[in-house]
Design an enzyme around this catalytic site. Structure first.
Site, mmCIF file in Angstrom:
data_model
loop_
_atom_site.group_PDB
_atom_site.id
_atom_site.type_symbol
_atom_site.label_atom_id
_atom_site.label_comp_id
_atom_site.label_asym_id
_atom_site.label_seq_id
_atom_site.Cartn_x
_atom_site.Cartn_y
_atom_site.Cartn_z
ATOM 1 N N TYR A 101 0.854 -1.070 -0.018
ATOM 2 C CA TYR A 101 -0.092 -0.020 -0.083
ATOM 3 C C TYR A 101 1.035 1.224 0.135
ATOM 4 O O TYR A 101 0.572 2.200 -0.713
ATOM 5 C CB TYR A 101 -1.020 0.106 1.173
ATOM 6 C CG TYR A 101 -2.353 -0.800 0.639
ATOM 7 C CD1 TYR A 101 -2.341 -1.955 0.164
ATOM 8 C CD2 TYR A 101 -3.559 -0.302 1.422
ATOM 9 C CE1 TYR A 101 -3.387 -2.740 -0.177
ATOM 10 C CE2 TYR A 101 -4.670 -0.974 1.180
ATOM 11 C CZ TYR A 101 -4.743 -2.029 0.232
ATOM 12 O OH TYR A 101 -5.680 -2.934 -0.129
ATOM 13 N N GLU A 122 1.101 6.375 -7.018
ATOM 14 C CA GLU A 122 -0.151 7.327 -7.350
ATOM 15 C C GLU A 122 0.222 8.825 -6.985
ATOM 16 O O GLU A 122 0.182 9.673 -7.996
ATOM 17 C CB GLU A 122 -1.236 6.840 -6.469
ATOM 18 C CG GLU A 122 -2.001 5.529 -6.786
ATOM 19 C CD GLU A 122 -3.010 5.424 -5.748
ATOM 20 O OE1 GLU A 122 -3.981 6.000 -5.766
ATOM 21 O OE2 GLU A 122 -2.747 4.373 -4.843
#
Length: 222
Positions: free
Chosen positions: A150, A158
């Site tokens: 993550y 991202e």
């Protein structure tokens, strides 16, 4: 009186098994395409061309998980699934897909690889849970792999790609005809609040990890 609960429960279980199995297969194909492209080209470029459209489709279909939580057929609720779905879908459909200049960025490779690995693990765990208790190593991976995947998907993936996209968003004046505000400024604000929104989900997963793995250890002890 006819008891409809058992047939309805079986139907719900069959639907969830089918949905999670299809998502597992889809993300497995995406992961295979990403790795095949990387091995054959010895480069991280071409990641979007190899798996981008499939990942966009899988992510759009994942809105069903928000619906599942909202109507109560899974215990997750709707808020956290909606946060994750909207963040990823915005990243894919509003930035990566329309801005071809960023599609060759290493951040796309990092994001897609982290997503694919985490989703292959997650959906395999969900699908096997519909058939009974999944093997412990699958449960352990489900509630452990996210610790690394993550943050990697978020930071160098991202967020770094959204930052790289800012000059192209500004130059193209992206979505100026459809939004009453500057989309470039919106992405800048989003970059500031993104870690705090993400942290809420990340901490929730740690809470789940303590619950699920702790419960398994207690069962083994008993």
């Amino acid at each position: 009186m006819v008891n409809l609960w058992s047939p309805m429960a079986e139907l719900k279980n069959l639907y969830l098994f089918s949905y999670n199995s299809l998502q597992f297969l889809g993300w497995t194909v995406a992961l295979f395409r990403i790795l095949s492209n990387f091995i054959s080209t010895e480069s991280v470029t071409g990641t979007y061309a190899s798996a981008g459209e499939l990942i966009c489709l899988l992510q759009c279909c994942a809105f069903l998980e928000v619906v599942h939580g909202a109507i109560g057929i899974v215990p997750s609720g709707a808020v956290l699934p909606l946060m994750q779905w909207s963040g990823r879908t915005h990243f894919l459909l509003a930035i990566v897909r329309p801005i071809v200049e960023v599609q060759e960025s290493p951040s796309v490779f990092i994001t897609f690889l982290a997503w694919s690995l985490s989703e292959v693990i997650r959906y395999s765990h969900y699908a096997l849970s519909c058939t009974g208790n999944p093997p412990y190593f699958i449960t352990y991976l489900r509630y452990t792999a996210f610790i690394l995947l993550y943050p990697v998907g978020l930071g160098p993936g991202e967020m770094w790609l959204m930052y790289q996209a800012l000059p192209f968003i500004k130059r193209k004046n992206l979505y100026a005809d459809s939004l009453p505000f500057s989309y470039c400024n919106f992405v800048k604000v989003l970059l500031l609040v993104y870690p705090f929104l993400w942290l809420n989900l990340y901490l929730h997963l740690f809470k789940q990890r303590r619950s699920k793995l702790g419960k398994h250890q207690k069962t083994k002890t008993i």
